[in-house]
Design an enzyme around this catalytic site. Sequence first.
Site, PDB file in Angstrom:
ATOM      1  N   ARG A 113      21.861 -35.367  20.468  1.00 39.46           N
ATOM      2  CA  ARG A 113      20.518 -35.847  20.098  1.00 39.46           C
ATOM      3  C   ARG A 113      20.393 -37.254  20.676  1.00 39.46           C
ATOM      4  O   ARG A 113      21.037 -38.191  20.206  1.00 39.46           O
ATOM      5  CB  ARG A 113      20.354 -35.845  18.576  1.00 39.46           C
ATOM      6  CG  ARG A 113      18.970 -36.249  18.088  1.00 39.46           C
ATOM      7  CD  ARG A 113      18.920 -36.149  16.569  1.00 39.46           C
ATOM      8  NE  ARG A 113      17.715 -36.743  16.020  1.00 39.46           N
ATOM      9  CZ  ARG A 113      16.609 -36.078  15.711  1.00 39.46           C
ATOM     10  NH1 ARG A 113      16.564 -34.780  15.922  1.00 39.46           N
ATOM     11  NH2 ARG A 113      15.569 -36.705  15.196  1.00 39.46           N
ATOM     12  N   HIS A 140      12.262 -30.617  22.341  1.00 38.09           N
ATOM     13  CA  HIS A 140      12.917 -30.369  21.049  1.00 38.09           C
ATOM     14  C   HIS A 140      13.028 -28.857  20.838  1.00 38.09           C
ATOM     15  O   HIS A 140      12.397 -28.286  19.941  1.00 38.09           O
ATOM     16  CB  HIS A 140      12.104 -31.018  19.930  1.00 38.09           C
ATOM     17  CG  HIS A 140      12.875 -31.241  18.662  1.00 38.09           C
ATOM     18  ND1 HIS A 140      14.163 -30.802  18.480  1.00 38.09           N
ATOM     19  CD2 HIS A 140      12.522 -31.850  17.490  1.00 38.09           C
ATOM     20  CE1 HIS A 140      14.582 -31.141  17.271  1.00 38.09           C
ATOM     21  NE2 HIS A 140      13.608 -31.763  16.652  1.00 38.09           N
ATOM     22  N   GLN A 143      13.885 -27.135  17.308  1.00 41.67           N
ATOM     23  CA  GLN A 143      12.821 -27.164  16.318  1.00 41.67           C
ATOM     24  C   GLN A 143      11.824 -26.033  16.553  1.00 41.67           C
ATOM     25  O   GLN A 143      11.424 -25.341  15.623  1.00 41.67           O
ATOM     26  CB  GLN A 143      12.096 -28.509  16.352  1.00 41.67           C
ATOM     27  CG  GLN A 143      10.998 -28.637  15.302  1.00 41.67           C
ATOM     28  CD  GLN A 143      11.537 -28.596  13.887  1.00 41.67           C
ATOM     29  OE1 GLN A 143      12.386 -29.403  13.512  1.00 41.67           O
ATOM     30  NE2 GLN A 143      11.067 -27.652  13.086  1.00 41.67           N
ATOM     31  N   ASP A 229       2.896 -33.662  14.296  1.00 39.80           N
ATOM     32  CA  ASP A 229       4.113 -34.473  14.227  1.00 39.80           C
ATOM     33  C   ASP A 229       3.686 -35.898  13.887  1.00 39.80           C
ATOM     34  O   ASP A 229       2.489 -36.220  13.884  1.00 39.80           O
ATOM     35  CB  ASP A 229       4.838 -34.433  15.583  1.00 39.80           C
ATOM     36  CG  ASP A 229       6.256 -34.978  15.522  1.00 39.80           C
ATOM     37  OD1 ASP A 229       6.727 -35.326  14.418  1.00 39.80           O
ATOM     38  OD2 ASP A 229       6.902 -35.068  16.585  1.00 39.80           O
ATOM     39  N   CYS A 269       7.428 -30.792  11.706  1.00 45.13           N
ATOM     40  CA  CYS A 269       8.878 -30.820  11.902  1.00 45.13           C
ATOM     41  C   CYS A 269       9.582 -31.816  10.985  1.00 45.13           C
ATOM     42  O   CYS A 269      10.808 -31.787  10.875  1.00 45.13           O
ATOM     43  CB  CYS A 269       9.205 -31.101  13.362  1.00 45.13           C
ATOM     44  SG  CYS A 269       8.600 -32.676  13.997  1.00 45.13           S
ATOM     45  N   ARG A 297      15.799 -24.242  10.417  1.00 38.69           N
ATOM     46  CA  ARG A 297      16.576 -24.902  11.469  1.00 38.69           C
ATOM     47  C   ARG A 297      18.025 -24.426  11.403  1.00 38.69           C
ATOM     48  O   ARG A 297      18.641 -24.119  12.426  1.00 38.69           O
ATOM     49  CB  ARG A 297      16.526 -26.434  11.300  1.00 38.69           C
ATOM     50  CG  ARG A 297      15.270 -27.117  11.786  1.00 38.69           C
ATOM     51  CD  ARG A 297      15.171 -27.185  13.307  1.00 38.69           C
ATOM     52  NE  ARG A 297      16.281 -27.903  13.920  1.00 38.69           N
ATOM     53  CZ  ARG A 297      16.351 -29.222  14.071  1.00 38.69           C
ATOM     54  NH1 ARG A 297      15.362 -29.998  13.625  1.00 38.69           N
ATOM     55  NH2 ARG A 297      17.380 -29.783  14.668  1.00 38.69           N
TER      56      ARG A 297
END
Length: 314
Positions: A113, A140, A143, A229, A269, A297
């Site tokens: 990450r 991402h 996700q 987001d 998310c 997830r």
Amino acid sequence: MKSGTAPLEPPLKHYLQFKDFSAEEYAYLFERAAVIKRRFKNFEKYTPLVDRTLAMIFEKASTRTRVSFEAGMYQMGGSVVHLTTGDSQLGRAEPVEDSARVISRMVDLVMIRTYEQAKLEGFAAHSRVPVINGLTDEYHPCQILADVFTFIEHRGPIEGKTVAWVGDGNNMANTWLQAAEILGFTVHLSTPGGYEVDQAVAGISNRACYKLFKNPREACRGAHLVTTDVWTSMGFEAESATRQQAFADWCVDADMMSAARPDALFMHCLPAHRGEEVAADVIDGPQSVVWDEAENRMHAQKALMEYLLLGRIG
């Protein structure tokens, strides 16, 4: 297979952006995620990754990414090594290529990450084991893997459906566009001026998989899923005040949701800022599936790790 012959290892495969997999591979992953989740809910022990080790490398901090990967790997019977740039040489005195060569000789799987996609790709190019994108500034994929799985759980196949993206043209938006192209749905994209998706970064070739809207409410019209987001992603904190002003009309509220289909879902998310990118009565309301989305997830990533390490099961 001759007696005493070791089973063939699956070919080395990385998961660096959503378009790394085909629609057929995603169909398999969603099926496996459902099986693995059902076993988890039924307290059935399932440990196919015994003696396998996942290295998690964090340049960007996270709650959901760490807990979902770490808990998921332990539940599958494996072990985890957690690294940050503060306690490793990644990105400091040692070139990322050298870190990849060393770490990948000691573990079976790496999740990173970080900020730049280029750093992730540089690591993967010199890794002997699969590398997973846990998030970069550009993409991402884990996700969206979980988001699409969550949609399927609640509403069935996503093919032919409409997803409304309201907010920043960021890594999430890029990845939704890739998913639309591969899985056959449409994204209604609405971003403030100056915060549009960079088509070159999104890297899609099918212009028909998305439509642009200046008015976010119009983007939501007829949508099966509305998603957003935070206005200021990690690494862009210096722009927060400017973004607050620019995004003022892009808060997903009850009015926007009323333009979507009556059975539309809402996703985020997380972490979320109620009263900014989403109204409290939306994220905490009956159309919101954000907590299922967050849990998924773990289940989707368990299916992903199983696939990267063991190939297809059955």
